[in-house]
Design a protein around this motif. Sequence first.
Motif, mmCIF file in Angstrom:
data_model
loop_
_atom_site.group_PDB
_atom_site.id
_atom_site.type_symbol
_atom_site.label_atom_id
_atom_site.label_comp_id
_atom_site.label_asym_id
_atom_site.label_seq_id
_atom_site.Cartn_x
_atom_site.Cartn_y
_atom_site.Cartn_z
ATOM 1 N N VAL A 9 0.834 -1.155 0.184
ATOM 2 C CA VAL A 9 -0.157 0.069 0.087
ATOM 3 C C VAL A 9 0.866 1.248 -0.132
ATOM 4 O O VAL A 9 1.570 1.384 1.073
ATOM 5 N N LEU A 10 0.976 2.026 -1.129
ATOM 6 C CA LEU A 10 1.671 3.344 -1.365
ATOM 7 C C LEU A 10 0.762 4.287 -0.736
ATOM 8 O O LEU A 10 -0.311 4.612 -1.525
ATOM 9 N N VAL A 11 1.268 4.877 0.384
ATOM 10 C CA VAL A 11 0.418 5.840 0.901
ATOM 11 C C VAL A 11 0.762 7.262 0.396
ATOM 12 O O VAL A 11 -0.037 7.872 -0.269
ATOM 13 N N ASP A 12 1.791 7.677 0.771
ATOM 14 C CA ASP A 12 2.469 9.189 0.239
ATOM 15 C C ASP A 12 3.814 9.071 0.616
ATOM 16 O O ASP A 12 4.679 8.218 0.935
ATOM 17 N N ALA A 13 4.427 10.516 0.256
ATOM 18 C CA ALA A 13 5.923 10.751 0.613
ATOM 19 C C ALA A 13 6.040 12.080 1.128
ATOM 20 O O ALA A 13 5.035 12.820 0.914
ATOM 21 N N LYS A 14 6.892 12.342 1.819
ATOM 22 C CA LYS A 14 7.082 13.690 2.218
ATOM 23 C C LYS A 14 8.741 14.185 2.127
ATOM 24 O O LYS A 14 9.514 13.153 2.289
ATOM 25 N N HIS A 15 8.558 15.541 2.011
ATOM 26 C CA HIS A 15 10.002 16.129 1.688
ATOM 27 C C HIS A 15 11.026 15.459 0.609
ATOM 28 O O HIS A 15 12.219 15.609 1.098
ATOM 29 N N LEU A 16 10.459 15.058 -0.158
ATOM 30 C CA LEU A 16 11.431 14.410 -1.281
ATOM 31 C C LEU A 16 12.214 15.514 -1.970
ATOM 32 O O LEU A 16 11.635 16.661 -2.046
ATOM 33 N N HIS A 17 13.269 15.125 -2.405
ATOM 34 C CA HIS A 17 14.362 16.306 -2.963
ATOM 35 C C HIS A 17 13.779 16.489 -4.459
ATOM 36 O O HIS A 17 13.558 15.753 -5.178
ATOM 37 N N ASN A 18 13.622 17.692 -4.453
ATOM 38 C CA ASN A 18 12.978 18.402 -5.857
ATOM 39 C C ASN A 18 13.836 18.244 -6.772
ATOM 40 O O ASN A 18 14.866 19.049 -6.766
ATOM 41 N N THR A 19 13.644 17.493 -7.918
ATOM 42 C CA THR A 19 14.448 17.599 -9.145
ATOM 43 C C THR A 19 14.165 18.412 -10.104
ATOM 44 O O THR A 19 15.118 18.716 -11.050
ATOM 45 N N GLY A 20 12.840 18.931 -9.804
ATOM 46 C CA GLY A 20 12.253 19.698 -11.090
ATOM 47 C C GLY A 20 13.318 21.221 -10.851
ATOM 48 O O GLY A 20 13.633 21.664 -10.094
ATOM 49 N N PHE A 21 12.999 21.943 -12.078
ATOM 50 C CA PHE A 21 13.793 23.183 -12.162
ATOM 51 C C PHE A 21 12.721 24.036 -12.563
ATOM 52 O O PHE A 21 12.067 23.866 -13.532
ATOM 53 N N LEU A 22 12.312 24.947 -11.551
ATOM 54 C CA LEU A 22 11.198 26.137 -12.018
ATOM 55 C C LEU A 22 9.863 25.334 -11.677
ATOM 56 O O LEU A 22 8.916 26.170 -11.881
ATOM 57 N N GLN A 36 9.534 -9.216 -10.153
ATOM 58 C CA GLN A 36 8.117 -8.715 -10.565
ATOM 59 C C GLN A 36 8.364 -7.250 -10.213
ATOM 60 O O GLN A 36 9.186 -6.600 -9.649
ATOM 61 N N GLU A 37 7.705 -6.487 -11.242
ATOM 62 C CA GLU A 37 8.036 -4.970 -11.217
ATOM 63 C C GLU A 37 6.488 -4.325 -11.263
ATOM 64 O O GLU A 37 5.595 -4.866 -12.068
ATOM 65 N N LYS A 38 6.356 -3.341 -10.362
ATOM 66 C CA LYS A 38 4.970 -2.561 -10.722
ATOM 67 C C LYS A 38 5.167 -1.179 -10.653
ATOM 68 O O LYS A 38 6.162 -0.651 -9.932
ATOM 69 N N ILE A 39 4.234 -0.313 -11.232
ATOM 70 C CA ILE A 39 4.673 1.141 -11.342
ATOM 71 C C ILE A 39 3.376 2.117 -10.859
ATOM 72 O O ILE A 39 2.360 1.673 -11.540
ATOM 73 N N SER A 40 3.674 2.915 -9.986
ATOM 74 C CA SER A 40 2.346 3.552 -9.510
ATOM 75 C C SER A 40 1.975 4.674 -10.854
ATOM 76 O O SER A 40 2.766 4.901 -11.652
ATOM 77 N N TRP A 52 -0.577 9.141 -2.923
ATOM 78 C CA TRP A 52 -1.037 7.992 -3.823
ATOM 79 C C TRP A 52 -2.348 7.189 -3.403
ATOM 80 O O TRP A 52 -3.397 7.267 -4.098
ATOM 81 N N ASN A 53 -2.133 6.719 -2.221
ATOM 82 C CA ASN A 53 -3.053 5.756 -1.709
ATOM 83 C C ASN A 53 -3.694 4.811 -2.758
ATOM 84 O O ASN A 53 -4.752 4.416 -3.281
ATOM 85 N N GLU A 54 -2.477 3.907 -3.293
ATOM 86 C CA GLU A 54 -2.716 3.005 -4.058
ATOM 87 C C GLU A 54 -2.080 1.498 -3.642
ATOM 88 O O GLU A 54 -1.247 1.587 -2.882
#
Length: 131
Positions: A9-22, A36-40, A52-54
């Motif tokens: 159960v993927l709930v959420d994430a907090k304080h992830l390092h932002n890789t985005g620019f602007l 086995q591999e799964k993608i959210s 997410w809550n997935e």
Amino acid sequence: MAYGTLEVVLVDAKHLHNTGFLTKMDPYVIFSVKTQEKISTVAKGQGSNPEWNESFLFTVTDDVSELRLKIMDKDTFTADDFVGEATIPLDPALFVHGSLPPTSYNVVNKHQKYRGEIKIGLNFTPDPQNY
């Protein structure tokens, strides 16, 4: 040997390092258990604190010792950016008791530097025909 279904159960994430620019990140998670591999889904525009809550299902035996995950940032015109990763140990008690409530795990980069937290719950359902 226990055999059954592991629900992640993927709930959420907090304080992830932002890789985005602007812009805010569009994070998603790639889970792997052995081969086995799964993608959210992509948490579009949710930035460093996505929800997410997935749930994802894996067929496992009790010799599986870990769940690996990678957090990526979806990019439109370039390759997706690596945000961080985590390895979640699958304690043998999980296969006996059946569940682990949502717990936060540290997300780190390839150099083991802290990159945020991700909250994951685990449920194991034994297959009665193979138990």
